[in-house]
Enzyme design. Structure first.
Site, short mmCIF file in Angstrom:
data_model
loop_
_atom_site.label_atom_id
_atom_site.label_comp_id
_atom_site.label_asym_id
_atom_site.label_seq_id
_atom_site.Cartn_x
_atom_site.Cartn_y
_atom_site.Cartn_z
N GLU A 41 -5.20 3.53 6.05
CA GLU A 41 -4.99 3.37 4.62
C GLU A 41 -5.57 4.59 3.89
O GLU A 41 -5.12 4.96 2.82
CB GLU A 41 -5.69 2.09 4.14
CG GLU A 41 -5.42 1.73 2.70
CD GLU A 41 -5.94 0.35 2.32
OE1 GLU A 41 -6.45 0.20 1.21
OE2 GLU A 41 -5.82 -0.57 3.15
N SER A 75 -11.69 -0.16 3.21
CA SER A 75 -10.84 -0.49 4.36
C SER A 75 -10.16 0.78 4.86
O SER A 75 -9.43 1.44 4.13
CB SER A 75 -9.78 -1.51 3.95
OG SER A 75 -10.38 -2.72 3.57
N ARG A 86 0.82 -1.22 0.00
CA ARG A 86 0.00 0.00 0.00
C ARG A 86 0.86 1.27 0.00
O ARG A 86 0.50 2.27 0.62
CB ARG A 86 -0.96 0.03 1.19
CG ARG A 86 -1.94 -1.12 1.24
CD ARG A 86 -2.86 -1.14 0.04
NE ARG A 86 -3.75 -2.31 0.12
CZ ARG A 86 -3.46 -3.50 -0.41
NH1 ARG A 86 -2.34 -3.67 -1.08
NH2 ARG A 86 -4.30 -4.50 -0.30
#
Length: 337
Positions: free
Chosen positions: A332, A236, A164
């Site tokens: 995130e 998320s 990520r």
């Protein structure tokens, strides 16, 4: 002609549905629009690019210039017997791109179906799902240097992709505007279906194809994630934490059932959703925000939550997980303060 707006409402432009405004707003639809806007009075020191608005949380009004990316276009720039190379303009909707490729029989991208956002945001985040990351199909991109306004071609190895993350989130943050990306897709795809839920969904089929896998991914994601059109969210909210072997060993002594998976550099990935569930914060509501009842990783806006309230609840989760497991979850979602 470019139209610049003032005091622009962003409520419909972020999937959390947070009611904030931008001091200045412009939508770019052609590559040279950005060069044009750079010569205007609203080109301030504080700027932000917005794609699908699916990975941001605004804590307050944005006191600067917000640039919405609406660059469109998908074209084949090269191909051979095994692969096709696609150039995708950065404002293209990611899921629609996946469906376009699957319909053409081009494989490698099907596991990434139903991920919200735009193509230009994909390399910044190195998006991933069900055993596939963008880096697996990424070839290169074109990026405009916001200091010199020169267009650069940046290859895969230069992006420093990780879990990520990429150089666009670290040393290159705010330096480049990603104008287009190039993906290398397979004409003879090999399915990646080792994730349990996907394997189970495809088990009845003798020879599943990329269309079958794509449908399975969509069905699984829809069963877990709320539609932002009806319940504000950004998917998320937290990354799955990466830990070393010593930390894992200590955790297993106390929590032998803790889910863990191999990661790069001899490290291990934990399931953030499991950690949140264990501390009793799955499906918990606090005012107009809370965690989704079917997926602890998803924080939702029930209608009128402010960004600061959502962020306060997120911090409650991070503090609670850290106090129990000694692990600090990382967002995130990009927090815009």
């Amino acid at each position: 002609m470019l139209k610049t707006e003032s005091n622009k409402s962003l409520k419909s432009l972020n999937t959390f549905g947070v009611d904030v405004r931008a001091k200045h707003f412009v939508c770019i639809r052609k590559p040279d629009d950005l060069v044009k806007i750079s010569t205007s009075k609203v080109w301030t020191s504080k700027r932000m690019f917005l794609g699908g608005g699916s990975n941001v949380l605004f804590l307050k009004d944005f006191d600067g210039l917000l640039i919405q990316n609406a660059l469109k276009g998908i074209s084949i720039i090269d191909e051979d017997e095994k692969h096709v190379y696609l150039k995708i303009m950065s404002g293209e909707n990611w899921h629609q791109l996946v469906m376009h490729c699957v319909a053409k029989g081009w494989g490698g991208i099907e596991n990434l179906a139903l991920i919200p956002g735009t193509a230009g945001a994909a390399p910044i985040q190195n998006i991933g799902a069900y055993g596939v990351e963008l880096k697996d199909i990424f070839h290169s991109l074109e990026a405009l240097d916001l200091e010199t306004f020169k267009l650069h071609t940046i290859e895969q190895k230069e992006c420093d992709f990780g879990y990520r993350k990429s150089r666009f989130k670290t040393e290159w943050k705010e330096r480049f505007f990603i104008q287009s990306i190039c993906l290398k897709l397979s004409k003879k795809p090999v399915l990646k279906m080792h994730y349990g839920a996907i394997k189970d969904a495809l088990a009845p089929l003798q020879t599943p194809g990329i269309t079958d896998l794509c449908r399975a991914v969509i069905k699984i994601r829809k069963s877990k994630l709320p539609d932002p059109a009806y319940l504000g969210n950004a998917g998320s909210f937290f990354k799955n934490p990466i830990i070393d072997s010593n930390t894992l060993k200590q955790l297993l002594e106390i929590y032998p059932e803790i889910p863990h998976y191999p990661a790069e550099n001899n490290k291990f990935k934990l399931a953030a959703a499991w950690l949140i569930d264990q501390i009793g914060l799955k499906g918990v509501r606090s005012g107009d925000t809370g965690t989704f009842e079917k997926q602890a990783l998803v924080i939702v806006n029930y209608g009128h939550a402010k960004g600061s309230q959502i962020w306060q609840f997120a911090n409650r989760i991070m503090d609670s997980v850290e106090s129990v497991f000694g692990i600090r979850l990382q967002p995130e979602v990009s927090i815009i303060a």
